[in-house]
Design a protein around this motif. Structure first.
Motif, PDB file in Angstrom:
ATOM      1  N   ALA A   1       0.688  -1.192  -0.112  1.00 59.17           N
ATOM      2  CA  ALA A   1      -0.126   0.198  -0.270  1.00 59.17           C
ATOM      3  C   ALA A   1       0.391   0.902   0.127  1.00 59.17           C
ATOM      4  CB  ALA A   1      -1.023   0.368   1.362  1.00 59.17           C
ATOM      5  N   GLN A   2       1.881   1.491   0.205  1.00 55.61           N
ATOM      6  CA  GLN A   2       3.024   1.869   0.924  1.00 55.61           C
ATOM      7  C   GLN A   2       3.150   2.407  -0.396  1.00 55.61           C
ATOM      8  OE1 GLN A   2       5.457   2.261   4.150  1.00 55.61           O
ATOM      9  NE2 GLN A   2       7.486   3.815   2.890  1.00 55.61           N
ATOM     10  N   MET A   3       4.084   1.650  -1.342  1.00 53.19           N
ATOM     11  CA  MET A   3       4.866   1.636  -3.068  1.00 53.19           C
ATOM     12  C   MET A   3       2.768   1.886  -4.136  1.00 53.19           C
ATOM     13  SD  MET A   3       8.010   0.730  -2.480  1.00 53.19           S
ATOM     14  CE  MET A   3       8.447   0.877  -4.507  1.00 53.19           C
ATOM     15  N   ALA A   4       2.449   2.181  -3.769  1.00 56.57           N
ATOM     16  CA  ALA A   4       1.222   2.253  -4.743  1.00 56.57           C
ATOM     17  C   ALA A   4       0.418   3.070  -4.225  1.00 56.57           C
ATOM     18  CB  ALA A   4       0.282   1.168  -4.383  1.00 56.57           C
ATOM     19  N   LYS A   5       0.488   3.855  -2.940  1.00 58.91           N
ATOM     20  CA  LYS A   5      -0.174   5.227  -2.644  1.00 58.91           C
ATOM     21  C   LYS A   5       0.785   6.628  -3.651  1.00 58.91           C
ATOM     22  CE  LYS A   5      -1.470   7.672   1.299  1.00 58.91           C
ATOM     23  NZ  LYS A   5      -1.915   8.122   2.823  1.00 58.91           N
ATOM     24  N   GLN A   6       1.555   6.393  -3.757  1.00 57.96           N
ATOM     25  CA  GLN A   6       2.070   7.507  -3.773  1.00 57.96           C
ATOM     26  C   GLN A   6       2.117   7.576  -5.797  1.00 57.96           C
ATOM     27  OE1 GLN A   6       6.885   6.918  -5.054  1.00 57.96           O
ATOM     28  NE2 GLN A   6       6.341   4.978  -4.357  1.00 57.96           N
ATOM     29  N   TYR A   7       1.050   7.142  -6.205  1.00 57.43           N
ATOM     30  CA  TYR A   7       0.694   7.071  -8.073  1.00 57.43           C
ATOM     31  C   TYR A   7      -0.394   6.558  -8.014  1.00 57.43           C
ATOM     32  CZ  TYR A   7       5.620   6.222  -8.433  1.00 57.43           C
ATOM     33  OH  TYR A   7       7.524   5.624  -8.637  1.00 57.43           O
ATOM     34  N   LEU A   8      -1.837   7.171  -6.633  1.00 56.07           N
ATOM     35  CA  LEU A   8      -2.716   6.617  -7.068  1.00 56.07           C
ATOM     36  C   LEU A   8      -3.244   8.096  -7.959  1.00 56.07           C
ATOM     37  CD1 LEU A   8      -4.120   6.216  -2.983  1.00 56.07           C
ATOM     38  CD2 LEU A   8      -3.677   4.546  -5.717  1.00 56.07           C
ATOM     39  N   THR A   9      -2.691   9.119  -8.222  1.00 56.43           N
ATOM     40  CA  THR A   9      -2.992  10.824  -8.772  1.00 56.43           C
ATOM     41  C   THR A   9      -1.928  10.154 -10.116  1.00 56.43           C
ATOM     42  OG1 THR A   9      -2.137  11.667  -7.496  1.00 56.43           O
ATOM     43  CG2 THR A   9      -4.064  11.586  -7.074  1.00 56.43           C
ATOM     44  N   CYS A  10      -1.245   9.659 -10.172  1.00 60.90           N
ATOM     45  CA  CYS A  10      -0.245   9.998 -11.466  1.00 60.90           C
ATOM     46  C   CYS A  10      -1.460  10.039 -12.716  1.00 60.90           C
ATOM     47  CB  CYS A  10       0.476   8.725 -11.780  1.00 60.90           C
ATOM     48  SG  CYS A  10       1.840   7.659 -12.947  1.00 60.90           S
ATOM     49  N   SER A  11      -0.734  10.374 -13.991  1.00 59.25           N
ATOM     50  CA  SER A  11      -1.188  11.327 -15.105  1.00 59.25           C
ATOM     51  C   SER A  11      -0.865  10.310 -15.850  1.00 59.25           C
ATOM     52  CB  SER A  11      -0.630  11.943 -15.833  1.00 59.25           C
ATOM     53  OG  SER A  11       0.959  12.325 -15.646  1.00 59.25           O
ATOM     54  N   ASN A  12      -0.621   8.889 -15.824  1.00 61.82           N
ATOM     55  CA  ASN A  12      -0.130   7.944 -16.878  1.00 61.82           C
ATOM     56  C   ASN A  12      -1.547   6.997 -16.262  1.00 61.82           C
ATOM     57  OD1 ASN A  12       0.535   5.127 -16.953  1.00 61.82           O
ATOM     58  ND2 ASN A  12       1.724   6.229 -18.706  1.00 61.82           N
ATOM     59  N   THR A  13      -2.529   6.814 -16.878  1.00 60.75           N
ATOM     60  CA  THR A  13      -3.243   6.392 -17.079  1.00 60.75           C
ATOM     61  C   THR A  13      -3.068   4.176 -16.097  1.00 60.75           C
ATOM     62  OG1 THR A  13      -4.927   6.737 -18.119  1.00 60.75           O
ATOM     63  CG2 THR A  13      -5.421   4.709 -17.402  1.00 60.75           C
ATOM     64  N   GLU A  14      -2.181   3.651 -17.195  1.00 59.02           N
ATOM     65  CA  GLU A  14      -1.673   2.794 -16.842  1.00 59.02           C
ATOM     66  C   GLU A  14      -1.306   2.649 -15.424  1.00 59.02           C
ATOM     67  OE1 GLU A  14       0.489   0.694 -19.571  1.00 59.02           O
ATOM     68  OE2 GLU A  14      -0.113   1.344 -21.797  1.00 59.02           O
ATOM     69  N   LEU A  15      -0.109   3.090 -14.933  1.00 58.71           N
ATOM     70  CA  LEU A  15       0.254   3.531 -13.553  1.00 58.71           C
ATOM     71  C   LEU A  15      -0.450   3.752 -12.462  1.00 58.71           C
ATOM     72  CD1 LEU A  15       3.683   5.583 -14.880  1.00 58.71           C
ATOM     73  CD2 LEU A  15       3.297   3.116 -13.848  1.00 58.71           C
ATOM     74  N   ARG A  16      -1.389   4.540 -13.141  1.00 56.26           N
ATOM     75  CA  ARG A  16      -2.849   4.986 -11.949  1.00 56.26           C
ATOM     76  C   ARG A  16      -3.393   3.636 -11.558  1.00 56.26           C
ATOM     77  NH1 ARG A  16      -4.862   8.383 -14.749  1.00 56.26           N
ATOM     78  NH2 ARG A  16      -6.788   7.752 -15.083  1.00 56.26           N
ATOM     79  N   LEU A  17      -4.126   3.532 -12.360  1.00 63.05           N
ATOM     80  CA  LEU A  17      -4.953   2.081 -12.076  1.00 63.05           C
ATOM     81  C   LEU A  17      -4.332   0.939 -11.723  1.00 63.05           C
ATOM     82  CD1 LEU A  17      -7.714   2.721 -14.895  1.00 63.05           C
ATOM     83  CD2 LEU A  17      -8.236   2.599 -13.175  1.00 63.05           C
ATOM     84  N   SER A  18      -3.285   0.675 -11.859  1.00 61.97           N
ATOM     85  CA  SER A  18      -2.254  -0.195 -10.972  1.00 61.97           C
ATOM     86  C   SER A  18      -2.316  -0.618  -9.970  1.00 61.97           C
ATOM     87  CB  SER A  18      -0.704  -0.027 -11.522  1.00 61.97           C
ATOM     88  OG  SER A  18      -1.060  -1.125 -13.371  1.00 61.97           O
ATOM     89  N   ALA A  19      -1.312   0.648  -9.533  1.00 57.63           N
ATOM     90  CA  ALA A  19      -1.966   1.424  -8.131  1.00 57.63           C
ATOM     91  C   ALA A  19      -3.487   1.323  -7.447  1.00 57.63           C
ATOM     92  CB  ALA A  19      -1.076   3.051  -8.996  1.00 57.63           C
ATOM     93  N   CYS A  20      -3.966   1.961  -8.262  1.00 58.01           N
ATOM     94  CA  CYS A  20      -5.184   1.795  -7.902  1.00 58.01           C
ATOM     95  C   CYS A  20      -5.990   0.298  -7.215  1.00 58.01           C
ATOM     96  CB  CYS A  20      -6.598   2.085  -8.293  1.00 58.01           C
ATOM     97  SG  CYS A  20      -6.302   3.892  -8.510  1.00 58.01           S
ATOM     98  N   LEU A  21      -6.048  -0.817  -7.849  1.00 58.25           N
ATOM     99  CA  LEU A  21      -6.011  -2.274  -7.515  1.00 58.25           C
ATOM    100  C   LEU A  21      -5.200  -2.501  -6.546  1.00 58.25           C
ATOM    101  CD1 LEU A  21      -7.823  -4.365  -8.532  1.00 58.25           C
ATOM    102  CD2 LEU A  21      -5.838  -5.151 -10.454  1.00 58.25           C
ATOM    103  N   ILE A  22      -3.620  -2.750  -6.629  1.00 59.55           N
ATOM    104  CA  ILE A  22      -3.034  -3.124  -5.451  1.00 59.55           C
ATOM    105  C   ILE A  22      -3.417  -1.849  -3.721  1.00 59.55           C
ATOM    106  CG2 ILE A  22      -0.438  -2.890  -4.976  1.00 59.55           C
ATOM    107  CD1 ILE A  22       0.407  -2.592  -7.693  1.00 59.55           C
ATOM    108  N   TYR A  23      -3.894  -1.164  -4.750  1.00 61.77           N
ATOM    109  CA  TYR A  23      -4.146  -0.246  -2.875  1.00 61.77           C
ATOM    110  C   TYR A  23      -5.183  -1.083  -2.261  1.00 61.77           C
ATOM    111  CZ  TYR A  23      -4.424   4.243   0.039  1.00 61.77           C
ATOM    112  OH  TYR A  23      -4.271   4.943   0.990  1.00 61.77           O
ATOM    113  N   ALA A  24      -6.469  -0.433  -3.369  1.00 63.21           N
ATOM    114  CA  ALA A  24      -6.972  -1.393  -2.720  1.00 63.21           C
ATOM    115  C   ALA A  24      -7.454  -3.535  -1.991  1.00 63.21           C
ATOM    116  CB  ALA A  24      -8.442  -1.628  -3.403  1.00 63.21           C
TER     117      ALA A  24
END
Length: 394
Positions: A112-135
């Motif tokens: 969660a700590q690693m993924a959190k920093q990319y929850l608002t990333c402009s890159n769609t792939e990175l942002r949604l990957s982070a969202c799934l992992i974080y959730a």
């Protein structure tokens, strides 16, 4: 399920047999499976679109989806997972890969700590990957509100991106369906058919998408079709991608246990274990515990007792979050209120296993089985074994 030959598919779709063979080899036809040297294709399969005939569509040539769940989409030998990540270029993609790594190893806090920093990333792939992992990480650590907010964000993104480029819609659909199916939640209304986006995904992600589809079929009690899809994915080389392969094999265990084909179920479980154990990628075993029909107790616990304890710890953490997603107020009314052994016994009983069959499978006495079933009936506030079946399989 009924199947047709390559020649029959070629005639039906008015293309060459060579193109059909290529579609099968590349995983473009969902549910196609190889029997010996012959491809078998579901009669209801949808003809893949030929990208050469789509004007202005460069997605097949230019998109590698390299930032979408990068570790899941990476081929590596068991035991070399961390080494593969360490060789990635420094940056967001590597961080997301590490977030995946920690999650699949059962370390949701670090994930969660690693993924959190990319929850608002402009890159769609990175942002949604982070969202799934974080959730999913937050489910396991009891941060349910954070998990729920991110799941809603995934759903809203699917709606917002409805009119955007095909690649973006594919990314949205992949993440949204994975989140919904794995949590046994209703599919988002705007999600496209998997037949539309699976062929576009690279092989590692396609393999995981096929697992998600197989899991969905399992939930619909269409075990044979689910198995056909899994076996086809594995025949096409999914084992080269350990993370999706682990999940595919676990889904096969679920299907074969539902069909009471224990030998095949055990075989798939051991293959999944061989893929997972060298890198300690045991999260999936904990997530699926209740659906594996006591296989972890029967196979893993006797030989790897310490690993089994860790898996059960993951099960309790994940299922606690799962309950609260389904029942925000009380967290009750799902069978995860049972102990892991009670759940396994109750599920087998619900699927028609006798006490003696369950006892033999789990290497316990019939009286112990009877006690577990009695406890399950009591905890779930149902009247009898028939009512238990209705509850467990609802």
């Amino acid at each position: 399920m009924e199947f047709m030959t390559v020649k029959e598919a070629a005639e039906k779709w008015n293309v060459s047999t060579r193109l059909i063979q290529r579609y099968c080899s590349n995983g473009r036809i969902t549910g196609a499976r190889k029997s010996g040297n012959v491809w078998e294709i579901p009669c209801d399969a949808i003809k893949p679109e030929d990208p050469r005939r789509k004007e202005g569509n460069n997605i097949y040539r230019n998109s590698s989806f390299q930032n979408l769940m990068p570790l899941m989409n990476t081929s590596f030998q068991p035991g070399e997972c961390k080494k593969i990540i360490s060789k990635m270029k420094e940056g967001a993609r590597k961080d997301i890969a590490y977030a995946e790594y920690y999650y699949f190893r059962g370390n949701p806090q670090m994930s969660a700590q690693m993924a959190k920093q990319y929850l608002t990333c402009s890159n769609t792939e990175l942002r949604l990957s982070a969202c799934l992992i974080y959730a999913f990480s937050n489910l396991s650590i009891g941060q349910i509100e954070q998990a729920r907010q991110v799941l809603e964000k995934i759903k809203s993104t699917l709606k917002e991106d409805k009119e955007r480029a095909q690649q973006i819609k594919v990314i949205d659909a992949f993440i949204a369906m994975a989140a919904a199916v794995l949590l046994h939640l209703p599919l988002p209304e705007d999600i496209p058919s998997m037949q539309e986006f699976i062929p576009i995904l690279p092989f590692g992600l396609r393999s995981f998408a096929l697992y998600v589809e197989a899991h969905y079929l399992y939930l619909q009690k269409n075990y044979e079709k689910s198995i056909g899809m899994i076996e086809a994915a594995l025949a096409m080389g999914a084992n080269q991608y350990p993370i999706p392969a682990i999940y595919l094999h676990l889904a096969a265990v679920m299907d074969y246990m539902s069909l009471k084909q224990l030998e095949k179920a055990e075989n798939h479980l051991l293959i999944a274990w061989e893929l997972a154990r060298p890198d300690d990628l045991i999260e999936g075993f904990g997530e699926h515990h209740g659906l594996l029909g006591g296989m972890l107790e029967a196979v893993i616990k006797p030989k790897w007792p310490e690993d089994f304890k860790r898996i059960i710890s993951i099960t309790y953490e994940f299922s606690a979050g799962w309950r609260k997603i389904h029942n925000p107020v009380t967290g009750h009314e799902v069978a995860d209120d049972l102990s892991t052994t009670e759940f396994a016994v109750a599920m087998l009983a619900a699927r028609g296993w006798t006490n003696s069959e369950i006892a033999k499978h789990l290497n316990i006495s019939s009286n112990t089985v009877k006690n577990h079933i009695s406890q399950a009936i009591k905890k779930l506030h149902v009247e009898n074994r028939k009512a238990l079946k209705q509850y467990m399989l609802k």
